[in-house]
Scaffold this active site. Structure first.
Site, mmCIF file in Angstrom:
data_model
loop_
_atom_site.group_PDB
_atom_site.id
_atom_site.type_symbol
_atom_site.label_atom_id
_atom_site.label_comp_id
_atom_site.label_asym_id
_atom_site.label_seq_id
_atom_site.Cartn_x
_atom_site.Cartn_y
_atom_site.Cartn_z
ATOM 1 N N SER A 138 0.852 -1.184 0.000
ATOM 2 C CA SER A 138 0.000 0.000 0.000
ATOM 3 C C SER A 138 0.888 1.233 0.000
ATOM 4 C CB SER A 138 -0.901 0.010 1.245
ATOM 5 O OG SER A 138 -1.552 1.256 1.407
ATOM 6 N N TYR A 148 -1.000 -0.630 10.423
ATOM 7 C CA TYR A 148 -1.278 -1.114 9.062
ATOM 8 C C TYR A 148 -0.152 -0.669 8.122
ATOM 9 C CZ TYR A 148 -3.443 -1.702 4.495
ATOM 10 O OH TYR A 148 -3.692 -2.068 3.193
#
Length: 257
Positions: A138, A148
């Site tokens: 990401s 994350y």
């Protein structure tokens, strides 16, 4: 015909990979937790494109799930030529607001599973002198924003390092770093998305097409959209201290609601 194994195949980016690879004539090994959706997906892709679509039910947050996919990747009689490590999820909440159990589950899926499946696939591919691995990360990997992002930063660093070590083996490894993609990801995590500007959303099918082209070109990191490439260029030039404050405010504005 070559075979691609895709984790998290039944929705979002994983489903887009499955559609495109099946349309190109690749056989598939589809990996997900939902037995019903997995069976339906395998049947649909087989009927549409005439390819073989194997359904492998596995939960990559468990030892049993990771081991079952490792075993399939190590099968030399039915080799896998492309691995797409796509399975993943997000937790709603800031650091210390999310339970330690949920944080460790994320690390199991984003880190341990990626390490073990990449290693199982790469060993088999190296022995044949060809193959590819796409690890879905990401753009969150490039900014200091939560656990994350930290887990995805590991994916990027690991993939780049492994790609260097595998140079000359015929095996290509690439970290795919998308921005916001219209999938079930945010809904599953209970995250609001109404406040995310329309220009920040990416189409999963276009994303996959760009990612596969980048893999073919030998890239080790793919940011498959000009808008996010420009944003990440700004990130590289921004001092880390300032970037931390900006990413924190941006997370509150565009993150979980």
């Amino acid at each position: 015909m070559t075979t691609a194994l895709i984790t998290g195949s039944t929705a979002g980016i994983g489903a887009a990979f499955a559609r495109r690879l099946a349309a190109q004539g690749h056989n598939l090994v589809l990996v997900a937790r939902d037995t019903k959706r997995l069976g339906e997906q395998a049947t649909e892709l087989h009927d549409l494109h005439g390819i073989e679509a194997e359904a492998l039910v596995a939960d990559l947050s468990t030892e049993e799930g990771i081991a079952s996919v490792e075993k399939r990747l190590g099968d030399r009689t039915h080799p896998v030529d492309l691995l797409v490590n796509n399975a993943g999820f997000g937790n709603k909440g800031r650091y210390l607001e999310v339970s330690m159990a949920d944080e460790l589950t994320m690390l199991k899926v984003h880190v341990e599973a990626v390490l073990r499946l990449t290693s199982a696939a790469s060993e088999s591919m190296r022995s044949r002198g060809r193959g590819g691995v796409i690890n879905v990360a990401s753009v969150a990997a490039f900014v200091p924003r939560g656990t994350y992002g930290a887990s995805k930063a590991w994916v990027v660093q690991f993939t780049q390092g492994a790609a260097r070590d595998m140079a000359g083996s015929g095996v290509r490894l690439m970290a795919l770093c998308p921005g916001f993609v219209r999938t079930e990801f945010h809904q599953r995590a209970g995250m609001g998305t109404d406040n995310i500007p329309g220009w920040m959303w990416l189409d999963a099918d276009k994303l996959v097409a760009a990612a596969l082209a980048d893999l073919a070109r030998g890239k080790t990191v793919s940011i498959p959209d000009p808008r996010y490439k420009a944003l990440m260029g700004v990130v590289k030039l921004t001092p880390r201290g300032l970037l931390g404050g900006v990413s924190s405010r941006t997370g509150r504005k565009y993150g979980p609601q």
